[in-house]
Design a protein around this motif. Structure first.
Motif, short mmCIF file in Angstrom:
data_model
loop_
_atom_site.label_atom_id
_atom_site.label_comp_id
_atom_site.label_asym_id
_atom_site.label_seq_id
_atom_site.Cartn_x
_atom_site.Cartn_y
_atom_site.Cartn_z
N LEU A 1 0.81 -1.22 0.00
CA LEU A 1 0.00 0.00 0.00
C LEU A 1 0.84 1.27 0.00
CD1 LEU A 1 -2.86 -1.11 2.41
CD2 LEU A 1 -2.91 -0.98 -0.09
N GLU A 2 2.11 1.17 0.39
CA GLU A 2 3.02 2.32 0.32
C GLU A 2 3.51 2.56 -1.10
OE1 GLU A 2 6.18 1.37 3.03
OE2 GLU A 2 4.88 1.57 4.79
N ASP A 3 3.42 1.56 -1.95
CA ASP A 3 3.86 1.64 -3.34
C ASP A 3 2.69 2.13 -4.19
OD1 ASP A 3 6.02 0.34 -5.41
OD2 ASP A 3 3.96 0.06 -6.12
N GLU A 4 2.92 3.11 -5.05
CA GLU A 4 1.82 3.69 -5.85
C GLU A 4 1.09 2.64 -6.69
OE1 GLU A 4 1.13 7.03 -9.31
OE2 GLU A 4 2.92 7.17 -8.07
N GLU A 5 1.84 1.83 -7.43
CA GLU A 5 1.20 0.79 -8.26
C GLU A 5 0.59 -0.29 -7.38
OE1 GLU A 5 0.11 -0.90 -12.03
OE2 GLU A 5 0.68 1.09 -11.37
N GLY A 6 1.25 -0.63 -6.29
CA GLY A 6 0.71 -1.61 -5.35
C GLY A 6 -0.61 -1.17 -4.77
N ARG A 7 -0.70 0.09 -4.40
CA ARG A 7 -1.95 0.63 -3.88
C ARG A 7 -3.05 0.56 -4.93
NH1 ARG A 7 0.08 4.70 -2.01
NH2 ARG A 7 -0.12 6.11 -3.77
N ARG A 8 -2.69 0.84 -6.19
CA ARG A 8 -3.68 0.80 -7.26
C ARG A 8 -4.24 -0.61 -7.45
NH1 ARG A 8 -4.63 -0.48 -12.01
NH2 ARG A 8 -2.61 -1.26 -12.63
N VAL A 9 -3.35 -1.62 -7.47
CA VAL A 9 -3.85 -2.99 -7.67
C VAL A 9 -4.61 -3.49 -6.44
CG1 VAL A 9 -2.15 -3.59 -9.45
CG2 VAL A 9 -1.68 -4.17 -7.07
N ALA A 10 -4.19 -3.06 -5.25
CA ALA A 10 -4.92 -3.45 -4.04
C ALA A 10 -6.31 -2.82 -4.04
CB ALA A 10 -4.14 -3.04 -2.79
N GLU A 11 -6.40 -1.57 -4.44
CA GLU A 11 -7.71 -0.91 -4.52
C GLU A 11 -8.59 -1.59 -5.57
OE1 GLU A 11 -6.63 3.17 -5.18
OE2 GLU A 11 -6.21 3.51 -3.05
N TRP A 12 -7.99 -2.03 -6.67
CA TRP A 12 -8.74 -2.77 -7.68
C TRP A 12 -9.34 -4.03 -7.05
CZ3 TRP A 12 -7.59 -7.76 -9.25
CH2 TRP A 12 -8.39 -8.26 -10.29
N ALA A 13 -8.52 -4.76 -6.28
CA ALA A 13 -8.99 -6.01 -5.67
C ALA A 13 -10.09 -5.76 -4.65
CB ALA A 13 -7.82 -6.75 -5.03
N ILE A 14 -9.98 -4.67 -3.91
CA ILE A 14 -11.03 -4.33 -2.93
C ILE A 14 -12.34 -4.01 -3.64
CG2 ILE A 14 -11.79 -2.50 -1.33
CD1 ILE A 14 -8.90 -2.43 -0.30
N SER A 15 -12.24 -3.38 -4.80
CA SER A 15 -13.45 -2.92 -5.50
C SER A 15 -14.05 -3.95 -6.45
CB SER A 15 -13.13 -1.64 -6.27
OG SER A 15 -12.26 -1.92 -7.36
N LEU A 16 -13.52 -5.17 -6.47
CA LEU A 16 -14.04 -6.19 -7.38
C LEU A 16 -15.54 -6.39 -7.18
CD1 LEU A 16 -11.42 -9.10 -7.43
CD2 LEU A 16 -12.19 -7.71 -9.34
N LYS A 17 -16.24 -6.33 -8.27
CA LYS A 17 -17.69 -6.56 -8.29
C LYS A 17 -17.98 -7.59 -9.36
CE LYS A 17 -18.90 -3.07 -5.52
NZ LYS A 17 -18.02 -3.24 -4.40
N PRO A 18 -19.04 -8.37 -9.20
CA PRO A 18 -19.39 -9.34 -10.24
C PRO A 18 -19.59 -8.67 -11.59
CG PRO A 18 -20.64 -9.77 -8.25
CD PRO A 18 -19.94 -8.45 -8.05
#
Length: 188
Positions: free
Chosen positions: A14-31
């Protein structure tokens, strides 16, 4: 892997800009809700198969800019997906279990490997699965689990996160080399 180790890796991601982006993507996963999104996710999975994340992003940009893929097997698979995605979406969306959906995805072009059907399922919003790629398999072995799914499920229960989120954070940390360090080593 203990939850405390995961949390340290998660903080680093989460401290890494790209890492935060992919983590946020995973949190926001919707069907996935329609055949067009189904097709888009399939194209992404096909394009990124067998190459690094950064190379996949470059290939995706080129594909959407030109409408072509220079890899012949990937191009053939994408053409089949473009021609049939509405029917395949209809079939996929009518299935009621994760297992039947993954079994169905395995029958589609370019989804034959161990990891790709799971990556596509995850990208389609099935957040109870992880992609058993080389990074997750290596972490599974290092931490004494039988499968990446078992490892991610255990961490998910302990942290109250989804399996897809755990998978994404671990994948990113492993891709960066952070997940292979001992917990007391510098940087973790």
């Amino acid at each position: 892997m203990k939850a405390v180790i995961f949390r340290k890796l998660e903080s680093k991601v989460l401290e890494d800009e790209e890492g935060r982006r992919v983590a946020e993507w995973a949190i926001s996963l919707k069907p996935c809700r329609n055949s067009r999104a189904f097709l888009g996710e399939a194209i992404w999975v096909i394009l990124c198969s067998g190459i690094s994340y950064n190379a996949a992003k470059t290939m995706e940009e080129a594909f959407y800019r030109t409408g072509t893929c220079n890899h012949p097997h990937k191009a053939t698979a994408i053409s089949k997906w473009q021609a049939n995605h509405r029917l395949w979406w209809k079939n996929f969306s009518a299935m009621d279990t994760v297992e039947t959906k993954i079994s169905f995805l395995r029958t589609l072009p370019y989804m034959k490997g161990k990891a790709l059907p799971f990556q596509l399922a995850k990208n389609l919003g099935i957040n109870s699965v992880c992609k058993p790629d080389v990074h997750l398999i290596r972490l599974t072995d290092l931490h004494g689990y039988k499968t990446p799914q078992a490892m991610c499920e255990r961490i998910a229960r302990k942290t109250h996160k989804t399996v897809a989120y755990i998978d994404t954070v671990l994948w990113f940390a492993a891709m960066k080399g952070w997940a292979y360090k001992e917990p007391d080593q510098e940087g973790l």
